[in-house]
Scaffold this motif. Structure first.
Motif, PDB file in Angstrom:
ATOM      1  N   LYS A 150      38.073  40.168  35.959  1.00 40.26           N
ATOM      2  CA  LYS A 150      38.213  38.716  36.076  1.00 40.26           C
ATOM      3  C   LYS A 150      38.569  38.103  34.725  1.00 40.26           C
ATOM      4  CE  LYS A 150      36.114  34.563  37.978  1.00 40.26           C
ATOM      5  NZ  LYS A 150      36.626  33.731  36.869  1.00 40.26           N
TER       6      LYS A 150
ATOM      7  N   ASP B 159      41.924  35.922  34.098  1.00 41.59           N
ATOM      8  CA  ASP B 159      41.821  34.519  33.699  1.00 41.59           C
ATOM      9  C   ASP B 159      42.680  34.172  32.494  1.00 41.59           C
ATOM     10  OD1 ASP B 159      40.084  34.007  35.742  1.00 41.59           O
ATOM     11  OD2 ASP B 159      38.271  33.997  34.516  1.00 41.59           O
TER      12      ASP B 159
ATOM     13  N   ARG C  71      43.954  35.915  42.537  1.00 42.47           N
ATOM     14  CA  ARG C  71      43.835  37.304  42.976  1.00 42.47           C
ATOM     15  C   ARG C  71      45.103  37.761  43.695  1.00 42.47           C
ATOM     16  NH1 ARG C  71      37.651  37.641  45.450  1.00 42.47           N
ATOM     17  NH2 ARG C  71      36.562  37.804  43.440  1.00 42.47           N
TER      18      ARG C  71
ATOM     19  N   GLU D  42      38.176  44.026  42.207  1.00 42.78           N
ATOM     20  CA  GLU D  42      37.589  43.028  41.320  1.00 42.78           C
ATOM     21  C   GLU D  42      36.118  42.784  41.622  1.00 42.78           C
ATOM     22  OE1 GLU D  42      38.159  38.462  40.528  1.00 42.78           O
ATOM     23  OE2 GLU D  42      39.946  39.527  39.803  1.00 42.78           O
TER      24      GLU D  42
END
Length: 291
Positions: free
Chosen positions: A12, A16, A38, A56
């Motif tokens: 993540k 990001d 995603r 994830e």
């Protein structure tokens, strides 16, 4: 440490930081996430959204190297980050217990000690991947004198727990972030190292700065660079350092510091050597008087 949580947080954090523009994707309207969605990562990696979502969430069991490589490309991981993701996958697919718990070297071989002792005008030490200093030549001990007040001497423990550290390392934040990155790499590579887990737990409990940096999921491998010290005895030193892995001793490496001849840093090392010799003479005299 929770392995699935580690995987999830790492993926993540990498997702990001990438914008659609950086990934070559169109971006429409206001986005609720700081980086890629995603579905966009799945598209770039050539997999279904459902499968990427599973990854994830921290489930890397049975994932192939080709899938990991596609994910690395989609997330634009550098070499250290790629190795880290593959290490996380190996931890999620453990082999026999004898491999998972292989013993680590606890002593420095005599031949390695002779190497660092032979570097009379260069500070040098041997460290493990927990950043414990296992052995050092006299100039190495003198350069890191405040660190050697800890037992065992550990550079990351000194950096985050000693109030003198920001004054000792003139680039404290960079040194701190690099140290955290090294520990994160090692945590993925050797998830069953109890001493490492205890160190990370101690630093997390006692240092707000460590907790913040640890949460950023960055990874780092020492190779070479420059460090600036403000030594309590000799003043400022800007030294180049090289880190050399010891292939015969898994997890051990030699760090060597040096200065270009004729520079103020070279003069500083000479002064440091003189100070170290004086300290050694005083310690010897004290030991003899005590007996």
């Amino acid at each position: 440490m929770d392995k699935q949580a580690e995987v999830s947080a790492f993926l993540k954090s990498r997702r990001d930081r990438i914008t659609p523009e950086q990934a070559g994707l169109p971006s429409y309207g206001k986005r609720r996430v700081p980086g890629l969605r995603r579905g966009e990562v799945a598209q770039l990696a050539g997999m279904s959204v459902e499968y990427y979502t599973r990854l994830e969430r921290g489930n890397l069991r049975g994932v192939s190297d080709s899938v990991l490589d596609a994910l690395c490309n989609a997330l634009r991981l550098d070499d250290t980050e790629r190795d880290h993701l593959h290490a996380l996958a190996r931890a999620a697919n453990p082999g026999p217990a004898r491999v998972r718990h292989r013993p680590k070297p606890t002593a420095v071989r005599a031949s390695v000690l002779r190497i660092i002792e032979g570097l009379h005008d260069q500070p040098a030490y041997v460290r493990n991947n927990r950043l414990d200093i296992l052995a050092a030549n006299p100039l190495g001990r003198a350069l890191h004198a405040p660190v050697f007040e800890y037992e065992p001497p550990n550079t990351c423990r000194f950096v985050f727990l000693d109030p003198r550290a920001p004054g000792f390392y003139l680039d404290w934040e960079r040194v701190a972030r690099n140290g955290v990155g090294v520990l994160r790499v090692e945590a993925a590579r050797c998830p069953y190292d109890q001493e490492l887990c205890h160190l990370i737990g101690e630093l997390s409990m006692r240092s707000d700065a460590f907790r913040t940096m640890w949460g950023e999921q960055d990874v780092h491998v020492y190779t070479e660079g420059t460090k600036r010290f403000l030594h309590p005895a000799v003043g400022e030193l800007a030294l180049t350092h090289e880190t050399l892995d010891l292939p015969g001793d898994d997890g051990l490496s030699i760090a060597v510091y040096n200065a270009e001849p004729g520079t103020p840093a070279a003069d500083g090392l000479k002064l440091l050597a003189s100070w170290a010799a004086t300290q050694e003479q005083e310690m010897t005299a004290k030991a003899e008087s005590d007996h």
